[in-house]
Motif scaffolding. Structure first.
Motif, mmCIF file in Angstrom:
data_model
loop_
_atom_site.group_PDB
_atom_site.id
_atom_site.type_symbol
_atom_site.label_atom_id
_atom_site.label_comp_id
_atom_site.label_asym_id
_atom_site.label_seq_id
_atom_site.Cartn_x
_atom_site.Cartn_y
_atom_site.Cartn_z
ATOM 1 N N ASN B 56 0.717 -1.005 0.135
ATOM 2 C CA ASN B 56 0.087 0.134 0.042
ATOM 3 C C ASN B 56 0.888 1.213 0.022
ATOM 4 O O ASN B 56 0.728 2.311 -0.564
ATOM 5 C CB ASN B 56 -0.926 0.024 1.265
ATOM 6 C CG ASN B 56 -1.904 -1.124 1.177
ATOM 7 O OD1 ASN B 56 -2.152 -1.379 -0.036
ATOM 8 N ND2 ASN B 56 -2.378 -1.336 2.170
ATOM 9 N N ALA B 57 1.837 1.246 0.760
ATOM 10 C CA ALA B 57 2.760 2.516 0.631
ATOM 11 C C ALA B 57 3.500 2.847 -0.474
ATOM 12 O O ALA B 57 3.700 3.750 -0.810
ATOM 13 C CB ALA B 57 3.908 2.095 1.861
ATOM 14 N N VAL B 58 3.978 1.544 -1.050
ATOM 15 C CA VAL B 58 4.317 1.834 -2.595
ATOM 16 C C VAL B 58 3.598 2.300 -3.556
ATOM 17 O O VAL B 58 3.848 3.183 -4.253
ATOM 18 C CB VAL B 58 5.251 0.402 -3.090
ATOM 19 C CG1 VAL B 58 5.705 0.386 -4.705
ATOM 20 C CG2 VAL B 58 6.165 -0.120 -2.281
ATOM 21 N N ALA B 59 2.255 1.760 -3.465
ATOM 22 C CA ALA B 59 1.097 2.303 -4.171
ATOM 23 C C ALA B 59 0.813 3.612 -4.093
ATOM 24 O O ALA B 59 0.802 4.583 -4.872
ATOM 25 C CB ALA B 59 0.092 1.405 -4.184
ATOM 26 N N ALA B 60 1.105 4.135 -2.794
ATOM 27 C CA ALA B 60 1.093 5.699 -2.411
ATOM 28 C C ALA B 60 1.982 6.453 -3.036
ATOM 29 O O ALA B 60 1.876 7.506 -3.620
ATOM 30 C CB ALA B 60 0.624 5.870 -0.969
ATOM 31 N N ALA B 61 3.294 5.679 -2.717
ATOM 32 C CA ALA B 61 4.420 6.730 -3.299
ATOM 33 C C ALA B 61 4.323 6.672 -4.866
ATOM 34 O O ALA B 61 4.758 7.663 -5.319
ATOM 35 C CB ALA B 61 5.631 5.724 -2.895
ATOM 36 N N LYS B 62 4.080 5.631 -5.431
ATOM 37 C CA LYS B 62 3.821 5.553 -6.864
ATOM 38 C C LYS B 62 2.875 6.529 -7.310
ATOM 39 O O LYS B 62 3.065 7.443 -8.385
ATOM 40 C CB LYS B 62 3.416 4.177 -7.433
ATOM 41 C CG LYS B 62 3.541 3.891 -8.942
ATOM 42 C CD LYS B 62 4.833 3.618 -9.383
ATOM 43 C CE LYS B 62 4.438 3.411 -11.030
ATOM 44 N NZ LYS B 62 5.942 3.318 -11.403
ATOM 45 N N SER B 63 1.897 6.565 -6.798
ATOM 46 C CA SER B 63 0.549 7.775 -7.093
ATOM 47 C C SER B 63 1.029 9.101 -6.813
ATOM 48 O O SER B 63 0.474 9.992 -7.552
ATOM 49 C CB SER B 63 -0.681 7.392 -6.801
ATOM 50 O OG SER B 63 -0.792 7.301 -5.401
ATOM 51 N N ALA B 64 1.858 9.126 -6.021
ATOM 52 C CA ALA B 64 2.401 10.679 -5.736
ATOM 53 C C ALA B 64 3.539 11.158 -6.538
ATOM 54 O O ALA B 64 3.674 12.411 -6.621
ATOM 55 C CB ALA B 64 2.940 10.749 -4.260
ATOM 56 N N ILE B 65 4.414 10.427 -7.344
ATOM 57 C CA ILE B 65 5.377 10.595 -8.124
ATOM 58 C C ILE B 65 5.124 11.982 -9.022
ATOM 59 O O ILE B 65 6.067 12.786 -8.954
ATOM 60 C CB ILE B 65 6.136 9.306 -8.596
ATOM 61 C CG1 ILE B 65 7.471 9.839 -9.183
ATOM 62 C CG2 ILE B 65 5.251 8.715 -9.572
ATOM 63 C CD1 ILE B 65 8.475 9.911 -7.929
ATOM 64 N N ASN B 66 3.985 11.685 -9.840
ATOM 65 C CA ASN B 66 4.049 12.766 -10.920
ATOM 66 C C ASN B 66 3.899 13.979 -10.187
ATOM 67 O O ASN B 66 4.484 14.971 -10.867
ATOM 68 C CB ASN B 66 2.908 12.433 -11.672
ATOM 69 C CG ASN B 66 3.345 11.187 -13.062
ATOM 70 O OD1 ASN B 66 4.674 10.986 -13.033
ATOM 71 N ND2 ASN B 66 2.315 10.815 -13.533
ATOM 72 N N GLY B 154 12.439 8.003 -9.070
ATOM 73 C CA GLY B 154 11.081 7.326 -8.954
ATOM 74 C C GLY B 154 10.760 7.110 -7.457
ATOM 75 O O GLY B 154 11.005 7.780 -6.637
ATOM 76 N N VAL B 155 10.353 5.942 -7.449
ATOM 77 C CA VAL B 155 10.026 5.469 -5.970
ATOM 78 C C VAL B 155 11.301 4.896 -5.075
ATOM 79 O O VAL B 155 11.713 4.073 -5.773
ATOM 80 C CB VAL B 155 8.635 4.463 -5.975
ATOM 81 C CG1 VAL B 155 8.402 4.098 -4.499
ATOM 82 C CG2 VAL B 155 7.627 5.120 -6.533
ATOM 83 N N VAL B 156 11.340 5.388 -4.028
ATOM 84 C CA VAL B 156 12.651 4.943 -3.421
ATOM 85 C C VAL B 156 12.096 4.252 -2.307
ATOM 86 O O VAL B 156 11.249 4.894 -1.225
ATOM 87 C CB VAL B 156 13.731 6.080 -2.896
ATOM 88 C CG1 VAL B 156 14.862 5.403 -2.219
ATOM 89 C CG2 VAL B 156 14.096 6.781 -4.169
#
Lengths: 496, 287
Positions: B56-66, B154-156
């Motif tokens: 879930n945390a990776v998904a949140a980080a991914k959606s925040a990247i742009n 990207g996502v770290v």
């Protein structure tokens, strides 16, 4: 669309209805003197391999054997690494940065002087058209050495606020698509930063690397500074796994890159990787179409498509797709496939029978899947040697293998899009991230697209441009690190 | 809840995870106790994050990247500076947590907070400068304009053992997000109590949700999943054991994540460079 293409073999009818006939214009091979059996270049000397084994290198243009190469074994690798270590602990490091630079300048100059010989030999061993080895590969090789030679005494300016030092012994493994150019990309920055090198060229294209060994000998570099050993995967693995190698630089497939990455996890070796790609070439409806066609053609068919950054996926805006594909077909029909040594040849020979079979297999699978296929019917392939026609698949689904896998041959996958967002989404829908092309006459669209693409090199209104001063390398599964320019040098130093 | 050993009238804080700008409990319903360093009394039950929490945390980080990477560098710098302000404002809570859970002396705890504040301010100032320091206009032969610019990787994911050094931890966090990356940080075991005030620093600094996500739990249970996650672009090991580091490197090969392993480093340019990709753009010059 257009006339039915001629199916006879007289080379006069393209889709446009007319094509010039060309008489053969073969480059002479008189300049080239190939030794029947080739040794290893270790510690400044030409040495026989410990195993006594040899393997053949062939001319892919006709399948004939060119020479035998020594298969370096673990012992040979160890000798080469020891020689490099000795030079690093001694003669090479004792030189002043200015003197190191002078040696690299000498290499650049001798390459320029022997350029004809190098170009012809490269074409014979690799199968690439002579006009490419003569006008692209070899001039870039000389330019690379010349560029990095000048860095040798300017390393204090490399990293702001910090001093740098060389890493030590670099093991460098290079591919067969740009044999001597990849050797230059690896050796020139390594030497400029003060490292010593063990280079392993690809097993099918080692001859120009061995000639580079001769040039390095002529330039008088201290023995062991550069060592060149020939062999296949086992030789490369022995180099990667040698405990006294400080840095590995590899250019090749993502598959092998991952094997190398795994084999170094328990060591302190530094690793840079230049790997595969499935680069997208985006053509917007406001592009200069004829220029874009030329760019798409050179983007995928340059060097028989054996280019890691080949523009292997064409994304063309739906409103111009039919017209663009029509123009593309017409241009492809005028590409000349044939003898690489012929100065008029556009597309030469595929480097090895194995590669040719792999490309043919991927094409056959895609045809069997019912994907729309095109190859120019008027193209005639030579009877002997390893050749294939340039081709494309149209209306390819993003999930198709030919849209996802790196083919490393002259095969283009075409898709369409309706909005810039869709183009960017499709372009980024790949595990790779090496390069991308954008065609539009609108500056703001070029910049916004370039910013959104996840790729290390973006060619806007151009494609496949290279320069020693320009960093090259990819995002994601296209690799780690950059080569070229100031940034490429960072891969060969420790920052203190 | 934190500080249960206080008086009965003290309202202790429930410490939860920080994912996507919200404070959820772990979906697993699991927890682990953290004890005070001195008296070995219960300090709090922390969330023992699960694999699903990590995803879930990776998904949140991914959606925040742009959104985060397209903020102006100036704006990212201001938000990082705001973190320094918030950390200063919560100094006593941080000091208490260091003293109670990690056994720092008052001075050590104060120094740790100072170093954290320094790191936020330092990278706040770097957010709009590293591009000029490490970017380049390249003098290529031929009529082309050619320039190289750094972009976020990207996502770290970041793995922090409980041997972390607070100043370096904040340096890493700040250097990662200052260039537009988003982050999932796992703070392991007893060191994780610091997450509570840290999450509140991020939550009150105008940082968009999902840019920094904080997990507490066990390193052994989660690191393989973070290292092998295909949407994590880079992974950073802070003070992890050699064996874990080697396994992280091996798992990272699946999608060729950039792996960053460093001993103690001073704040500086290298820390920003560790989490950027270089993009080179060519354009013809002509009429």
């Amino acid at each position: 669309m257009g006339k039915t293409m001629s199916t006879n073999n007289n080379k006069t009818a393209g889709e446009s209805g007319f094509q010039f006939e060309y008489d053969p214009a073969p480059e002479s091979t008189d300049m080239v003197n190939i030794k029947k059996q080739n040794k290893l270049f270790i510690n400044g000397k030409w040495m026989a391999g410990k195993s006594g084994k040899f393997f053949d290198t062939i001319n892919p243009a006709n399948g004939e054997k060119l020479a035998e190469l020594t298969e370096a074994n673990t012992e040979d690798v160890d000798r080469a690494v020891k020689a490099a270590r000795k030079a690093f602990n001694g003669a090479w490091s004792e030189l002043s940065p200015k003197q190191r630079g002078r040696y690299i300048y000498r290499i650049a100059r001798i390459i320029q002087e022997r350029s004809r010989e190098l170009a012809v030999l490269e074409t014979m061993d690799n199968g690439k058209p002579i006009k490419e080895s003569r006008d692209f590969d070899i001039p870039q090789v000389a330019a690379h050495f010349f560029y990095y030679a000048g860095w040798a005494d300017k390393l204090d300016y490399l990293f702001n606020g910090k001093s740098v030092s060389p890493i030590g012994v670099a093991g460098q493994i290079i591919p067969w698509n740009f044999p001597l150019l990849m050797a230059a990309w690896k050796i020139a920055p390594a030497l400029a930063a003060g490292n010593c090198v063990v280079l392993k060229p690809a097993e099918t294209t080692s001859l120009t690397a061995l000639l580079l060994g001769e040039i390095i000998e002529e330039a008088g570099l201290p023995p062991g500074t550069v060592n060149i050993i020939t062999g296949a995967g086992a030789t490369g693995a022995a180099l990667v796994n040698h405990p006294d190698v400080d840095k590995i630089a590899f250019t090749g497939s993502t598959e092998v890159g991952k094997i190398i990455a795994r084999s170094t996890v328990n060591s302190a070796k530094k690793l840079t990787l230049e790997l595969g790609g499935k680069s997208a070439h985006i053509v917007y409806e406001d592009a200069a179409l004829d220029q874009a066609v030329e760019s798409v053609v050179s983007g995928i068919y340059f060097n028989q498509g054996h280019v890691c950054c080949a523009g292997s996926r064409l994304l063309v805006e739906e409103s111009i797709a039919d017209l663009f594909v029509h123009k593309l077909k017409r241009r492809m029909a005028s590409l000349r496939v044939g003898d690489p040594l012929d100065k008029n040849t556009d597309i030469g020979a595929i480097n090895s029978p194995g590669e040719l079979e792999k490309i043919k297999g991927l094409i056959a699978d895609a045809i069997a899947d019912g994907i729309e296929y095109f190859e120019p019917e008027s193209t005639v392939l030579p009877q002997k040697g390893y050749y294939i026609k340039p081709s494309f698949f149209n209306n390819v689904a993003s999930s198709a293998t030919i849209c996802r896998r790196e083919i490393f041959g002259p095969v283009l996958a075409i898709q369409t899009f309706r909005t810039p967002e869709e183009a960017i989404r499709k372009a980024n829908d790949t595990p790779y991230g090496l390069a991308a092309g954008i065609w539009s006459e609108k500056g703001s669209k070029i910049h916004s697209t370039a910013q959104a693409l996840k790729a290390g090199v973006i060619w806007a209104n151009t494609y496949n441009k290279f320069d020693p001063a320009s960093p090259f390398g990819g995002y994601n599964e296209s690799g780690w690190g950059r080569e070229g320019g100031r940034h490429g040098l960072l891969s060969y130093v420790e920052v203190k | 809840m934190a500080g249960l050993n206080g008086t009965n009238t003290h309202v202790a804080k429930t410490i939860k995870l920080y994912i996507g700008g919200a404070f959820p409990r772990t979906e697993s319903g699991r927890s682990f106790p953290v004890y005070t360093a001195e008296s070995k009394k219960l300090y709090a039950h922390l969330c023992r994050a699960s694999r699903k929490d990590a995803r879930n945390a990776v998904a949140a980080a991914k959606s925040a990247i742009n959104g985060w990477s397209s903020r102006s560098a100036y704006n990212r710098g201001q938000i990082l500076y705001r973190m320094a302000e918030m950390l200063e404002g919560k100094r006593s809570e941080f000091v208490d947590t260091f003293v109670e859970t990690l056994g720092y002396s008052q001075d050590e705890a104060d120094n740790a907070v100072d170093e954290g504040i320094d790191a936020f301010v330092y990278y706040a100032g770097f957010a709009d400068k590293y591009q000029q320091v490490i970017g380049a206009v390249n003098p290529v032969s031929g009529p082309h304009h050619n320039f190289t610019t750094p972009e976020p990787v990207g996502v770290v994911a970041m793995l922090g053992s409980d041997k972390f050094h607070f100043g370096q931890l904040i340096s890493r966090i700040a250097s990662i997000v200052c260039s537009g990356n988003t982050l999932v940080l796992l703070l392991a075991e007893k060191g994780a109590a610091i997450l509570a005030p840290l999450a509140e620093v991020f939550a009150t600094s105008d940082l968009p949700g999902g840019v920094i996500n904080l997990l507490t739990g066990f390193l052994d249970e989660l690191y393989i999943h973070m290292a092998s996650h295909m949407e994590v672009d880079s992974i950073c090991c802070e003070f992890t054991e050699g064996e874990i580091t080697a396994k992280v490197k091996e798992e990272a090969v699946h999608n060729l994540k950039r792996v960053v392993v460093t001993p103690r480093i001073e704040p500086g340019l290298q820390s920003v460079l560790d989490f950027v990709e270089l993009k080179t753009v060519w354009h013809p010059v002509g009429f």
